[in-house]
Every structure is written in C-alpha cells, then in structure tokens.
Design a protein around this motif. Structure first.
Motif, PDB file in Angstrom:
ATOM      1  N   THR A 184       0.918  -1.183  -0.032  1.00  0.00           N
ATOM      2  CA  THR A 184      -0.010  -0.027   0.010  1.00  0.00           C
ATOM      3  C   THR A 184       0.989   1.522   0.085  1.00  0.00           C
ATOM      4  O   THR A 184       0.305   2.476   0.029  1.00  0.00           O
ATOM      5  N   ASN A 185       2.222   1.035  -0.152  1.00  0.00           N
ATOM      6  CA  ASN A 185       2.931   2.113  -0.247  1.00  0.00           C
ATOM      7  C   ASN A 185       3.084   2.756  -1.448  1.00  0.00           C
ATOM      8  O   ASN A 185       3.258   1.993  -2.537  1.00  0.00           O
ATOM      9  N   PRO A 186       2.599   4.097  -1.434  1.00  0.00           N
ATOM     10  CA  PRO A 186       2.471   4.700  -2.823  1.00  0.00           C
ATOM     11  C   PRO A 186       3.857   4.880  -3.841  1.00  0.00           C
ATOM     12  O   PRO A 186       3.590   4.387  -4.915  1.00  0.00           O
ATOM     13  N   LEU A 187       4.906   5.050  -3.223  1.00  0.00           N
ATOM     14  CA  LEU A 187       6.315   5.004  -3.827  1.00  0.00           C
ATOM     15  C   LEU A 187       6.430   3.545  -4.515  1.00  0.00           C
ATOM     16  O   LEU A 187       6.892   3.212  -5.582  1.00  0.00           O
ATOM     17  N   GLU A 188       6.081   2.518  -3.566  1.00  0.00           N
ATOM     18  CA  GLU A 188       6.320   1.311  -4.055  1.00  0.00           C
ATOM     19  C   GLU A 188       5.288   0.764  -5.071  1.00  0.00           C
ATOM     20  O   GLU A 188       5.632  -0.218  -6.169  1.00  0.00           O
ATOM     21  N   LEU A 189       4.202   1.443  -4.998  1.00  0.00           N
ATOM     22  CA  LEU A 189       3.112   1.268  -6.017  1.00  0.00           C
ATOM     23  C   LEU A 189       3.533   1.495  -7.359  1.00  0.00           C
ATOM     24  O   LEU A 189       3.395   0.821  -8.335  1.00  0.00           O
ATOM     25  N   MET A 200       1.285   5.513 -14.168  1.00  0.00           N
ATOM     26  CA  MET A 200       0.333   6.363 -13.456  1.00  0.00           C
ATOM     27  C   MET A 200      -0.931   6.153 -13.391  1.00  0.00           C
ATOM     28  O   MET A 200      -1.867   6.204 -12.205  1.00  0.00           O
ATOM     29  N   HIS A 201      -1.660   5.587 -14.458  1.00  0.00           N
ATOM     30  CA  HIS A 201      -3.012   5.090 -14.346  1.00  0.00           C
ATOM     31  C   HIS A 201      -3.392   4.212 -13.423  1.00  0.00           C
ATOM     32  O   HIS A 201      -4.481   4.327 -12.702  1.00  0.00           O
ATOM     33  N   PHE A 202      -2.678   3.018 -13.620  1.00  0.00           N
ATOM     34  CA  PHE A 202      -3.171   1.864 -12.718  1.00  0.00           C
ATOM     35  C   PHE A 202      -2.605   2.240 -11.199  1.00  0.00           C
ATOM     36  O   PHE A 202      -3.262   1.695 -10.307  1.00  0.00           O
ATOM     37  N   THR A 203      -1.648   3.089 -11.012  1.00  0.00           N
ATOM     38  CA  THR A 203      -1.635   3.543  -9.696  1.00  0.00           C
ATOM     39  C   THR A 203      -2.713   4.365  -9.186  1.00  0.00           C
ATOM     40  O   THR A 203      -3.228   4.266  -7.999  1.00  0.00           O
ATOM     41  N   LEU A 204      -3.135   5.239  -9.939  1.00  0.00           N
ATOM     42  CA  LEU A 204      -4.619   6.011  -9.570  1.00  0.00           C
ATOM     43  C   LEU A 204      -5.771   5.061  -9.411  1.00  0.00           C
ATOM     44  O   LEU A 204      -6.480   5.166  -8.495  1.00  0.00           O
TER      45      LEU A 204
END
Length: 459
Positions: free
Chosen positions: A153-158, A354-358
């Motif tokens: 769930t870490n944004p940078l790791e995502l 970026m899309h799949f992170t969002l």
C-alpha cells in the motif's frame, strides 16, 4: 521488514508499507507481461488478421467486438465476485494466475488459427474463440490487477511496481509487435495463415511461462482492516458511491481506446501509408516498444518530484497537441516517422504506470470511505471498461474504414482511404487524449490524501 511468509507465498501478517525486493517487482510485472502478449495480439493484429487473413469484412469484425462486450458486462463483474469470495491456502488472487495460465495460452493459439470452413461457420468459430479468449483473459487479469492491493500500500512502491510492470509489458509488447511479423514471414514462407498460427503458438507458450513465474514470484501480505463477509449488494453500493473509482472507469475506457485505436490501425498505416515491408514493420514496432519501455522506467523518477495526477494531466495535454501536429507529416518521410513514434511512445509510456496507480488509490479510497474492500469487483469493473475500450477502438477503426470504402490490397487504396487511415493514427487519438486530460482534472486523490487514508486504515 518484509514479513514472515510460508512456503505457499502468503504473508503471516500485514506489512503493506514494506519496501519490496526487485525480484518480487519483476515477478509481479511478469504477470501482466504475459497478459500483454494476449492484448498485444488483440490490439495490434487481430483486426488486420480477421479482415486480411481470416477473411471477415470490417463490418462483421466491428459487430463481433461490440456484441461480445455486452456479454463482458455480465461476465467480468461475476469474475470479480468470484475473486472477492475466493480464499485458498495459496492466497486470494494468486491462484487464478496459475489456474488460467495454460488454458489462456491455448485459446490464444486457436483464435489465430484459420479453420477450413464455409464463411458462416468461420464467423461462428471467430465468435466462440474470441469469446473464450475474452473470458479467460478476465479470469486471469481481474485477480492479477487486484493482487497489487495485497502486495503493498506504499505509494512509492506502488508506482515502482507499476513501473516494472509496464517496462516488462514493453518487452512483451516488443516480442509481439516485432517478433510476430518476423515469425509470420519465417514460419509461413509465403503462407500467412500458417505463419500466424505458428508465430502465435510460440508467443502463447511465452505467455504461459510468464504467468507461472508471476505466480511463484509474489506474496500476498496486505490484510484488509475489516474482513466482512462478501455481500454483492453492499459491494455494488460501495462502487456506486466511490466517485473517484467511477472516474477511473472513464479514464480506463479512454486510455485503452487510444492504445487500441493506434494499435488496431498500425498495420494498415505501416502497410499502406508508409509502404513498409516486413523489416520496416518490425523496426516501427521496435521503436514504439523501446519508447514505451523508456517511458515506463522514467515515470518512477518523475513521480518522486511531481504529483502523479498532475503529471498525468499534462502528459495527456502534450500528447493531444502532438497527435494533431503529426497529421501534417507526409507518409513519404518514413525515417521521420520512426523518430516521431519513438518520442511519442516515450511520453505515452509514462501514462499506464500512473493510471493503474490512480486506480489503486481509488480502491483504497473506497475502503476508507465505506469500510468495505471489494478489490476484485473494483478491478473487474475497470477491466470491463478496458475491454469495452477494445470494442470502442474496434468500432472506431471499422467505422472509419467502412466510411472511406477501405478494401484490402495496395492497389485498392484511394486518397480517401489513406486519409482515413492517417486520421485513425493521428487526429482521433489526439481528441481522445484531450478527453482523458479533462477527466483526470476531476480526480482529487493525491499522495497526501493516500497517506492520510492509510494512516486512518491502520496500515
């Protein structure tokens, strides 16, 4: 710490903010690399294969793509329900990747085979094989997409996971876009039917190997805060109230429509506008793939300095203007087109990570807002819009080709048909990029909000 895990790859306690190893990121990426072989075959070659090799008319192909998306509207959410209700010793989402690996590769091979049948039976064969391909892809990809919510769930790791994912997808895309024309020529030796069958057979085996490596290479370690008993009505209500997730559905529809419109017309554009032979075709796709891989790698560095959704917005604005500009580049400038394709795909390669992170942010937002996590359903609906985009792109290409009276063969091309093919490669994707930028403008989850949600969710 990465947590203690058992031999089956399921972590014994939640460590959602842990730093992941490179090997696990590669393992995760290989799952979608295998899927990219399937989608690459569909987006870059299936329309051309159906019209110029299999022998279907553009109108039949467009109808086929559209009708099967109606079936997906039922099957994809059902697959999401199955994934959300799944619980095995191997994990919740990982087993689906194992179970579907060989069947998905086999049906891809059959889809690109041409039976010796009367025309109406060939149409039926195309319907059955493409439907089976679509359902098996969903059974594989819905759990795969939801799997990231169990990894970190870490944004940078995502972003890093998605970066590795789409860099590897670029390699897989290269194997398809560059490798298939070469294999068609090598295996077919003048017989395109045999060339496509054998070439796709090799790629299908490669996809199976990637799925298996993904299954054995990742761990499920994130545990939802509230383990509610699955309730379809409540899950649907949660999705309906998740306005940010609904925006990602529109974004998925638009971005995949762009990729598949460009991919679906690429063979026509290379063959009839640029007059490219097999070598030039491989070089064209190679430059596109190299650009995409470069962009996928660069994005993880850019997102350390720029807010993800802001960068996503401006990348689409730049691409919209670029696509309008290249309308005026003549088809005779074949070397210039190779450079343009590379530069365009570098920028385009920034988008998917970026899309799949969002999308993952929106999934977390739904849990934070409702207290209920339905990742399988959320990603199933997203995949439905991805596959709806396959149909939209197929319809766009088919309608334009029908309007400009396209007929296969170099000798049958007219100024009108060439203009239609060029428009499909330039202006139409430009309009879609503008629409995508407009949609991203309304997305409001940023890194700060993600950190707040994760803190309140106790992870």
């Amino acid at each position: 710490m990465s947590g203690i895990s058992n031999d089956l790859g399921v972590a014994s306690h939640p460590v959602g903010l842990a730093k992941l190893s490179v090997s696990e990121k590669i393992g995760y990426g290989l799952g979608d690399a295998g899927g990219t072989i399937i989608t690459g075959l569909i987006s870059n070659f299936l329309t051309f294969f159906y019209t110029d090799i299999f022998g279907l008319t553009p109108a039949v192909v467009g109808t086929l793509f559209l009708v099967l998306r109606v079936i997906d509207a039922i099957s994809d959410p059902l697959i999401g329900v199955i994934a959300d209700r799944s619980s095995t010793k191997m994990g919740q989402f990982r087993p689906f990747i194992l179970w579907t690996a060989i069947p998905l590769g086999l049906i891809a091979f059959l889809t690109f085979s041409v039976p010796d049948l009367a025309y109406h039976w060939k149409v039926l064969y195309a319907v059955v094989t493409y439907f089976a391909l679509s359902v098996l892809y969903s059974l594989n990809n819905v759990p795969y997409c939801a799997l990231i919510t169990k990894i970190t769930t870490n944004p940078l790791e995502l972003v890093s996971c998605q970066s590795w994912r789409f860099a590897l997808c670029g390699v897989a895309g290269f194997a398809v876009s560059v490798g298939l024309p070469i294999m068609v020529d090598y295996f077919g030796n003048g017989n395109a039917v045999r060339g496509y069958q054998y070439g796709v057979g090799v790629l299908a085996c490669l996809a199976i190997a990637m799925f298996l490596l993904c299954f054995y290479g990742v761990k499920e370690r994130v545990v939802a805060r509230n383990n509610h008993t699955f309730n379809l009505r409540e899950s649907l209500k949660s999705i309906r109230r998740n306005d940010q997730l609904l925006l990602t559905f529109v974004m998925s529809l638009l971005i995949i429509s762009i990729f598949n419109t460009k991919g679906g017309v690429a063979m026509y554009f290379i063959t009839y506008v640029l007059h490219g032979d097999a070598t030039y075709t491989s070089l064209f796709f190679g430059m596109a793939t190299l650009g995409g891989i470069t962009g996928s790698i660069l994005v993880q560095y850019l997102t350390r300095s720029f807010e993800i959704k802001t960068l996503y917005f401006w990348v689409n604005m730049v691409l919209a203007l670029a696509h309008f500009a290249v309308w005026f580049v003549p088809g005779t400038a074949t070397t210039v087109w190779l450079v343009l394709v590379f530069v365009c795909c570098v920028v385009l390669g920034l988008i998917l990570p970026m899309h799949f992170t969002l999308v993952t942010f929106a999934d977390t937002y739904g849990e934070w807002k409702s207290g209920r996590r339905s990742s399988g359903m959320n990603f199933a609906f997203n995949l439905f819009f991805v596959k709806l985009a396959w149909a939209v792109a197929g319809v766009i290409v088919s309608v334009v080709l029908t309007v400009v009276a396209y007929r296969s063969g170099m000798e049958n091309q007219t100024p009108l048909s060439l203009a239609g093919i060029t428009m499909l490669s330039t202006a139409i994707p430009g309009v879609l990029h503008l629409l995508l930028a407009a949609t991203v403008w309304f997305f409001r989850i940023d890194n700060k909000m993600v950190a707040q949600m994760e803190q309140e969710l106790g992870r």
